[in-house]
Write a protein that holds these residues in place. Structure first.
Motif, PDB file in Angstrom:
ATOM      1  N   LYS A  87     107.242  -7.450 110.692  1.00  0.00           N
ATOM      2  CA  LYS A  87     106.047  -7.824 111.727  1.00  0.00           C
ATOM      3  C   LYS A  87     106.328  -6.913 112.773  1.00  0.00           C
ATOM      4  O   LYS A  87     107.354  -6.553 113.230  1.00  0.00           O
ATOM      5  CB  LYS A  87     106.421  -9.356 111.981  1.00  0.00           C
ATOM      6  N   GLU A  88     105.142  -6.421 113.380  1.00  0.00           N
ATOM      7  CA  GLU A  88     105.398  -5.532 114.410  1.00  0.00           C
ATOM      8  C   GLU A  88     104.431  -6.044 115.649  1.00  0.00           C
ATOM      9  O   GLU A  88     103.310  -6.785 115.132  1.00  0.00           O
ATOM     10  CB  GLU A  88     104.752  -4.132 114.090  1.00  0.00           C
ATOM     11  N   LYS A  89     104.651  -5.937 116.758  1.00  0.00           N
ATOM     12  CA  LYS A  89     104.094  -6.167 117.842  1.00  0.00           C
ATOM     13  C   LYS A  89     103.236  -4.918 118.389  1.00  0.00           C
ATOM     14  O   LYS A  89     104.117  -3.967 118.587  1.00  0.00           O
ATOM     15  CB  LYS A  89     104.466  -6.874 118.829  1.00  0.00           C
ATOM     16  N   ARG A  90     102.184  -4.812 119.028  1.00  0.00           N
ATOM     17  CA  ARG A  90     101.445  -3.865 119.629  1.00  0.00           C
ATOM     18  C   ARG A  90     100.776  -4.329 120.814  1.00  0.00           C
ATOM     19  O   ARG A  90     100.128  -5.128 120.645  1.00  0.00           O
ATOM     20  CB  ARG A  90     100.475  -3.028 118.923  1.00  0.00           C
ATOM     21  N   ALA A  91     100.810  -3.825 122.070  1.00  0.00           N
ATOM     22  CA  ALA A  91     100.159  -4.189 123.094  1.00  0.00           C
ATOM     23  C   ALA A  91      98.709  -3.288 123.119  1.00  0.00           C
ATOM     24  O   ALA A  91      98.768  -2.087 122.981  1.00  0.00           O
ATOM     25  CB  ALA A  91     100.960  -3.973 124.380  1.00  0.00           C
ATOM     26  N   LYS A  92      97.850  -3.780 123.856  1.00  0.00           N
ATOM     27  CA  LYS A  92      96.512  -3.089 124.071  1.00  0.00           C
ATOM     28  C   LYS A  92      95.989  -3.587 125.256  1.00  0.00           C
ATOM     29  O   LYS A  92      96.283  -4.875 125.654  1.00  0.00           O
ATOM     30  CB  LYS A  92      95.573  -3.246 122.926  1.00  0.00           C
ATOM     31  N   LEU A  93      95.162  -2.954 126.081  1.00  0.00           N
ATOM     32  CA  LEU A  93      94.543  -3.235 127.210  1.00  0.00           C
ATOM     33  C   LEU A  93      93.190  -3.464 127.023  1.00  0.00           C
ATOM     34  O   LEU A  93      92.487  -2.633 126.469  1.00  0.00           O
ATOM     35  CB  LEU A  93      94.805  -1.868 128.244  1.00  0.00           C
ATOM     36  N   VAL A  94      92.862  -4.781 127.494  1.00  0.00           N
ATOM     37  CA  VAL A  94      91.385  -4.877 127.198  1.00  0.00           C
ATOM     38  C   VAL A  94      90.808  -4.961 128.871  1.00  0.00           C
ATOM     39  O   VAL A  94      90.961  -5.347 129.578  1.00  0.00           O
ATOM     40  CB  VAL A  94      91.200  -6.438 126.824  1.00  0.00           C
ATOM     41  N   ALA A  95      90.054  -3.628 128.895  1.00  0.00           N
ATOM     42  CA  ALA A  95      89.462  -3.259 129.897  1.00  0.00           C
ATOM     43  C   ALA A  95      88.362  -4.072 130.707  1.00  0.00           C
ATOM     44  O   ALA A  95      87.456  -4.689 129.768  1.00  0.00           O
ATOM     45  CB  ALA A  95      89.073  -2.038 129.994  1.00  0.00           C
ATOM     46  N   SER A  96      88.396  -4.362 131.970  1.00  0.00           N
ATOM     47  CA  SER A  96      87.220  -4.918 132.744  1.00  0.00           C
ATOM     48  C   SER A  96      86.431  -3.904 133.721  1.00  0.00           C
ATOM     49  O   SER A  96      85.578  -3.995 133.989  1.00  0.00           O
ATOM     50  CB  SER A  96      87.778  -6.084 133.416  1.00  0.00           C
TER      51      SER A  96
END
Length: 150
Positions: A87-96
């Protein structure tokens, strides 16, 4: 509250796609940051995926490209997925919101469609030297300490 403001450089041109159910626009791109202070020169730059939805997605696709320096406002989202049994975790940025960062090159660049250099500001907006002239006259008051009124 989950809110982030990041300054980064786009390292992959934005890709525009549409959702299957309601045909909403989605733009994906990757950005990288300067390496942290104290890191070794051969360390890789940290990167993150940025996602924009709706009108922002089409704006990202039309106005931004690889190499642009940007400021991005949005919220951080963690995604968990399984890869090779782990299991891996990855961050992403949801832009506003997203903004170009002006560089020296863009500030001095010639406007599109113009063959001349940018003109100097009008004379009325230039600053002038407003220093008082130097004189050898004594001050208008007597600076004798015995006559100070307090």
């Amino acid at each position: 509250m989950n809110s982030c403001i990041l300054m980064a450089e786009i390292i992959k041109n934005p890709e525009l796609r549409y959702t299957a159910d309601n045909q909403m626009a989605v733009a994906d791109m990757f950005v990288q940051f300067a390496p942290p202070l104290g890191s070794r020169p051969d360390d890789t730059h940290p990167t993150i995926e940025v996602v924009g939805w709706g009108n922002l997605a089409t704006e990202i696709k039309e106005n931004y490209k690889q190499g642009d320096r940007v400021t991005i406002e949005g919220r951080l989202e963690m995604t968990t997925f399984e890869q090779d049994g782990y299991k891996e975790k990855r961050a992403k940025l949801v832009a506003s919101r997203i903004y170009h960062i002006a560089t020296v090159d863009t500030l001095t660049a010639t406007p599109m469609g113009s063959s001349t250099a940018p003109s100097s500001p009008p004379a009325s907006s230039r600053t002038t030297n407003t220093k008082a002239p130097l004189t050898n006259e004594p001050p208008a008051f007597d600076a004798d300490e015995d006559k100070i009124p307090f």
